[in-house]
Design an enzyme around this catalytic site. Sequence first.
Site, PDB file in Angstrom:
ATOM      1  N   ASP A 148     -11.078   2.405   4.480  1.00 19.31           N
ATOM      2  CA  ASP A 148     -11.500   1.010   4.407  1.00 19.31           C
ATOM      3  C   ASP A 148     -13.019   0.879   4.399  1.00 19.31           C
ATOM      4  O   ASP A 148     -13.548  -0.198   4.139  1.00 19.31           O
ATOM      5  CB  ASP A 148     -10.934   0.218   5.583  1.00 19.31           C
ATOM      6  N   GLN A 194      -4.469  -1.691   9.838  1.00 23.48           N
ATOM      7  CA  GLN A 194      -4.337  -3.022   9.249  1.00 23.48           C
ATOM      8  C   GLN A 194      -4.868  -4.073  10.208  1.00 23.48           C
ATOM      9  O   GLN A 194      -4.460  -4.148  11.370  1.00 23.48           O
ATOM     10  CB  GLN A 194      -2.866  -3.298   8.914  1.00 23.48           C
ATOM     11  N   LYS A 246       0.833  -1.205   0.000  1.00 22.68           N
ATOM     12  CA  LYS A 246       0.000   0.000   0.000  1.00 22.68           C
ATOM     13  C   LYS A 246       0.871   1.259   0.000  1.00 22.68           C
ATOM     14  O   LYS A 246       0.537   2.249  -0.669  1.00 22.68           O
ATOM     15  CB  LYS A 246      -0.929  -0.019   1.205  1.00 22.68           C
TER      16      LYS A 246
END
Length: 295
Positions: free
Chosen positions: A121, A98, A54
């Site tokens: 997200d 994460q 990422k």
Amino acid sequence: MSATIIDGRSVAARVRAEVADDVRAFAERTGRTPGLATVLVGDDPGSAVYVSGKQRACAEAEMRSFDHRLAADTSFEQLAGLLAELNGDPDVSGVLLQLPVPDHLDGVALTGMIDPDKDVDGLTPVNAGRLSLGMPGLRPCTPVGLLILLADAGVSLSGADAVVVGRSNLLGKPVAQLLLQQNATVTICHSRTRDLPAVCARADVLIVAVGRPRLVTREFVKPGAVVLDVGMNRLTPEQAGNKSGLVGDVDFADVVDVAGAITPVPGGVGPMTVACLLRNTLLAASRQAGVEAGG
């Protein structure tokens, strides 16, 4: 006749190139650059690889990246404090925690602390509610990527019978909502579904995301259906029959001559997730600046 292979790598490359162009236009218009903050707790090697990917993708798109790596014994209070700092940092357009986090931390509660307008997200309760109500908001990356792949393949969803195998908050539920918004008729299947093959075999569009290697075989698939395989399961190369050892939730070799179109694993859905993360970060930055993404 063998199915058309949906090439997620090429579609993702196009999305990333479009985002990079729009980032440059955004910077010229606002004098600012979108920034993504990633937070990784612990030393899980798989998560570290994902986060590094990422970060590289941000650099390619000419976005700023803020990489926060914390020890595995970081406390809930310490992590909550960092998320609060990132929420208040004007240089940070998007925040990504994460998952999974170490067992002593509550990943759901911590994700819920992220500012919904920086929740790239799309997992906070606020953004889940916005999606359910059809309101503007940040959507989970993989479900958005699936809709882009379907559009790129020329699949008409209006009136289509769509079946989603899997009911997770990350994939199953949000992709079902997005399909409904495209006027598909949606069935969500799970571990208690009776006669799963028969339910799946009704689908014009079949999306599978359960984490069970090669669960879906040809009897699950309506001839000519579009099959999107979200699974990513690691076997030994000998078990998988390929060098990477990666297989999906769909038995590709068994289904490829029944389906009308299908995503491979790897190289299908996976590349879309990071591409749509970049897309979400730009969208978040644009909304925070009061401008339209791409303009």
